[in-house]
Design a protein around this motif. Structure first.
Motif, PDB file in Angstrom:
ATOM      1  N   ARG A 160       0.934  15.864  14.266  1.00  0.00           N
ATOM      2  CA  ARG A 160       2.168  16.220  13.541  1.00  0.00           C
ATOM      3  C   ARG A 160       2.665  15.050  12.700  1.00  0.00           C
ATOM      4  O   ARG A 160       2.669  13.925  13.151  1.00  0.00           O
ATOM      5  CB  ARG A 160       3.229  16.693  14.532  1.00  0.00           C
ATOM      6  CG  ARG A 160       2.870  18.035  15.155  1.00  0.00           C
ATOM      7  CD  ARG A 160       3.804  18.475  16.261  1.00  0.00           C
ATOM      8  NE  ARG A 160       3.495  19.843  16.678  1.00  0.00           N
ATOM      9  CZ  ARG A 160       2.502  20.152  17.503  1.00  0.00           C
ATOM     10  NH1 ARG A 160       1.754  19.194  18.021  1.00  0.00           N
ATOM     11  NH2 ARG A 160       2.261  21.420  17.823  1.00  0.00           N
ATOM     12  N   GLY A 161       3.065  15.388  11.498  1.00  0.00           N
ATOM     13  CA  GLY A 161       3.529  14.341  10.590  1.00  0.00           C
ATOM     14  C   GLY A 161       2.449  13.322  10.287  1.00  0.00           C
ATOM     15  O   GLY A 161       2.714  12.120  10.240  1.00  0.00           O
ATOM     16  N   ALA A 162       1.235  13.781  10.069  1.00  0.00           N
ATOM     17  CA  ALA A 162       0.102  12.875   9.843  1.00  0.00           C
ATOM     18  C   ALA A 162       0.321  12.037   8.584  1.00  0.00           C
ATOM     19  O   ALA A 162       0.841  12.515   7.571  1.00  0.00           O
ATOM     20  CB  ALA A 162      -1.194  13.676   9.723  1.00  0.00           C
ATOM     21  N   LYS A 163      -0.090  10.775   8.680  1.00  0.00           N
ATOM     22  CA  LYS A 163       0.070   9.840   7.576  1.00  0.00           C
ATOM     23  C   LYS A 163      -1.273   9.210   7.230  1.00  0.00           C
ATOM     24  O   LYS A 163      -2.008   8.784   8.117  1.00  0.00           O
ATOM     25  CB  LYS A 163       1.085   8.747   7.946  1.00  0.00           C
ATOM     26  CG  LYS A 163       2.504   9.269   8.150  1.00  0.00           C
ATOM     27  CD  LYS A 163       3.434   8.185   8.649  1.00  0.00           C
ATOM     28  CE  LYS A 163       4.892   8.665   8.655  1.00  0.00           C
ATOM     29  NZ  LYS A 163       5.088   9.941   9.333  1.00  0.00           N
ATOM     30  N   LEU A 164      -1.567   9.162   5.949  1.00  0.00           N
ATOM     31  CA  LEU A 164      -2.788   8.523   5.472  1.00  0.00           C
ATOM     32  C   LEU A 164      -2.389   7.359   4.572  1.00  0.00           C
ATOM     33  O   LEU A 164      -1.834   7.553   3.488  1.00  0.00           O
ATOM     34  CB  LEU A 164      -3.658   9.516   4.695  1.00  0.00           C
ATOM     35  CG  LEU A 164      -5.015   8.979   4.230  1.00  0.00           C
ATOM     36  CD1 LEU A 164      -5.906   8.675   5.433  1.00  0.00           C
ATOM     37  CD2 LEU A 164      -5.706   9.984   3.314  1.00  0.00           C
ATOM     38  N   PHE A 208       0.858  -1.186   0.000  1.00  0.00           N
ATOM     39  CA  PHE A 208       0.000   0.000   0.000  1.00  0.00           C
ATOM     40  C   PHE A 208       0.890   1.231   0.000  1.00  0.00           C
ATOM     41  O   PHE A 208       2.113   1.121  -0.019  1.00  0.00           O
ATOM     42  CB  PHE A 208      -0.951  -0.003   1.214  1.00  0.00           C
ATOM     43  CG  PHE A 208      -0.263  -0.022   2.556  1.00  0.00           C
ATOM     44  CD1 PHE A 208      -0.025   1.156   3.249  1.00  0.00           C
ATOM     45  CD2 PHE A 208       0.120  -1.224   3.140  1.00  0.00           C
ATOM     46  CE1 PHE A 208       0.588   1.143   4.491  1.00  0.00           C
ATOM     47  CE2 PHE A 208       0.741  -1.254   4.385  1.00  0.00           C
ATOM     48  CZ  PHE A 208       0.971  -0.070   5.056  1.00  0.00           C
ATOM     49  N   GLU A 209       0.280   2.380  -0.007  1.00  0.00           N
ATOM     50  CA  GLU A 209       1.052   3.622  -0.046  1.00  0.00           C
ATOM     51  C   GLU A 209       0.719   4.490   1.156  1.00  0.00           C
ATOM     52  O   GLU A 209      -0.327   4.328   1.796  1.00  0.00           O
ATOM     53  CB  GLU A 209       0.771   4.371  -1.347  1.00  0.00           C
ATOM     54  CG  GLU A 209       1.224   3.583  -2.571  1.00  0.00           C
ATOM     55  CD  GLU A 209       0.898   4.286  -3.879  1.00  0.00           C
ATOM     56  OE1 GLU A 209       1.798   4.960  -4.405  1.00  0.00           O
ATOM     57  OE2 GLU A 209      -0.239   4.153  -4.354  1.00  0.00           O
ATOM     58  N   ILE A 210       1.630   5.410   1.441  1.00  0.00           N
ATOM     59  CA  ILE A 210       1.462   6.348   2.555  1.00  0.00           C
ATOM     60  C   ILE A 210       1.539   7.770   2.014  1.00  0.00           C
ATOM     61  O   ILE A 210       2.528   8.153   1.392  1.00  0.00           O
ATOM     62  CB  ILE A 210       2.549   6.164   3.638  1.00  0.00           C
ATOM     63  CG1 ILE A 210       2.482   4.762   4.242  1.00  0.00           C
ATOM     64  CG2 ILE A 210       2.413   7.242   4.717  1.00  0.00           C
ATOM     65  CD1 ILE A 210       1.313   4.521   5.158  1.00  0.00           C
ATOM     66  N   ALA A 211       0.478   8.541   2.230  1.00  0.00           N
ATOM     67  CA  ALA A 211       0.491   9.964   1.878  1.00  0.00           C
ATOM     68  C   ALA A 211       0.917  10.751   3.108  1.00  0.00           C
ATOM     69  O   ALA A 211       0.292  10.646   4.173  1.00  0.00           O
ATOM     70  CB  ALA A 211      -0.883  10.414   1.418  1.00  0.00           C
TER      71      ALA A 211
END
Length: 342
Positions: A25-29, A8-11
Motif C-alpha cells: 500500500r502506498g508503494a513508492k519508487l 532524487f524523485e519519488i513516484a
C-alpha cells in the motif's frame, strides 16, 4: 504523481498487488534522471540498481564523454524495491514494516519501472536497458517482458535467473546475518551489527576472485593497508551502512529471480529468453564466482540477437560494476559505445 526530493524523485505508485499476493500500500519508487528527454521521446535509457546499491552508485558509468552521456541520452536510474529509498522494510509503515515486509520479485520491480517510464514520461521505446548484477536481472526482465519496447540491452555480471549454487551462496550470507541475537526475527531495536559484519565477511570470499586475493590487489590497487583492513573497512563497513531487513528483502528478490516465473512464460525459461529480441551484449566476468560465464553462454544461445562478450578480468564479480578497476570500467563503457552505435 511524482514529488521532488533534494537529490532524487519519488513516484507514488498507489496500492500495488505483488506476485506474492500481498498488497504494498502506498508503494513508492525512487529514481533519478540524468539528461533531457528529447521531443520524440526516443533517447531514453533505463539503468536499474543492484543489490545493496542506490541510484548514486550507478553514476560511475554516466557522464560527459562516457557511453551514457546525459548530453545525448535521458537516463533513468530506478531504485530497486527494498534498497532503502523505494518502498522497503526500513521505510514502510505497519503492518508490512521491518520483518513483515512482503516478498518482492524482479517482475514486480520491472512492472513498476514500466509504469514510471510510460506513465510519468510517456516513453514508448527505450534505446537501452543496462545493469550490473541484480541490475542485470532487472534488465533481462525488461527484455523479456517488453520485447517490443527495448531496442538494446547490455547485462554485466548477472543472470536471467538465480542458479541453485547462487541460491546456496545466498543462504550462507543470510544465515550469517540472522544468527545475530539482535536480529530478533526482523523486529530489532538497534542494528544487528555482529550479523552485518559477519555477512560482510562471508560476502568477501565471493565478491572478488581467488586471483584478486592472490595478487593482493586489495592492497596494491585499492590502497588498503592489509587484508584485514580491507575486510573490516570495505566489507564490514559497507554492510554496516545498510538496514538488515532491507538487505534480506533484496536477497529474497535475488534468490527468486527468474524471467520465466510469471504469467507470461509460466516457467518456460528458454521461451522467455527467446522473446528477448533486443540487440544484446551479455558480459559475464571471467572470474565471477556466482554468475559463472557458462550460465551466460547458455542464455546467449537461446537469445536471437545476443553476443557473448566476457570481461577479461581477475576482479571477479566486481569487474562489471562500481567502477573499482579503471581497466574493467573502460571495457564495459566501450561495449556500451559499441552497442549504442549499432
Amino acid at each position: 504523481m511524482t514529488k521532488k526530493s533534494d537529490t532524487f524523485e519519488i513516484a507514488e505508485m498507489g496500492d500495488v498487488v505483488l506476485q506474492s499476493g500481498a498488497t504494498l500500500r502506498g508503494a513508492k519508487l525512487a529514481y533519478k534522471t540524468h539528461g533531457t528527454l528529447n521531443a520524440a521521446r526516443d533517447n531514453a535509457v533505463v539503468y536499474p540498481t543492484w543489490y545493496g546499491g542506490q541510484h548514486a552508485d550507478n553514476e560511475w558509468l554516466i557522464g560527459a564523454g562516457l557511453a551514457l552521456d546525459p548530453a545525448r541520452y535521458f537516463i533513468i536510474v530506478p531504485d530497486m524495491l527494498g534498497n532503502g529509498l523505494s518502498s522497503s522494510p526500513s521505510n514502510t509503515p505497519p503492518p508490512y514494516n521491518q520483518g513483515r515486509f512482503p516478498h518482492v520479485t524482479a517482475y514486480d520491480n520491472v512492472k513498476l519501472q514500466h509504469r514510471l517510464v510510460t506513465e510519468t514520461f510517456g516513453i514508448e521505446t527505450l534505446e537501452l536497458v543496462t545493469g550490473w548484477s541484480m541490475g542485470a536481472l532487472q534488465a533481462y526482465h525488461w527484455g523479456s517482458m517488453y520485447p517490443d519496447m527495448v531496442k538494446r540491452m547490455l547485462t554485466s555480471c548477472g543472470s536471467a535467473r538465480c542458479s541453485p549454487h547462487n541460491f546456496v551462496f545466498l543462504e550462507g550470507v543470510k544465515a550469517a546475518l540472522t544468527a545475530d541475537a539482535e536480529w530478533k526475527e526482523g523486529f530489532y531495536d538497534k542494528p544487528p551489527a555482529r550479523g552485518l559484519r559477519a555477512m560482510g565477511r562471508v560476502y568477501a570470499g565471493w565478491g572478488f576472485s581467488q586471483a584478486f586475493y592472490r595478487e593482493k590487489l586489495a592492497i596494491t590497487a585499492l590502497g588498503y593497508a592489509s587484508l584485514e583492513d580491507f575486510l573490516v573497512t570495505f566489507w564490514e563497513g559497507g554492510f554496516l551502512e545498510s538496514d538488515a531487513n532491507d538487505l534480506l528483502a533484496m536477497l529474497w528478490t535475488w534468490q527468486h529471480g527468474d524471467i520465466s516465473a510469471n504469467p507470461l512464460y509460466n516457467g518456460d525459461f528458454d521461451l522467455a529468453l527467446s522473446r528477448i529480441t533486443a540487440k544484446t551484449i551479455v558480459m559475464p566476468g571471467q572470474t565471477d564466482l556466482y554468475f559463472p560465464p557458462e550460465d551466460s553462454q547458455y542464455e546467449v544461445s537461446k537469445m536471437p540477437n545476443a553476443e557473448y562478450r566476457p570481461i577479461p578480468s581477475i576482479w571477479g564479480h566486481q569487474a562489471g560494476g562500481a567502477g573499482l578497476n579503471p581497466v574493467d570500467a573502460k571495457f564495459v563503457n566501450a561495449a556500451l559505445v559499441d552497442l549504442l552505435e549499432r
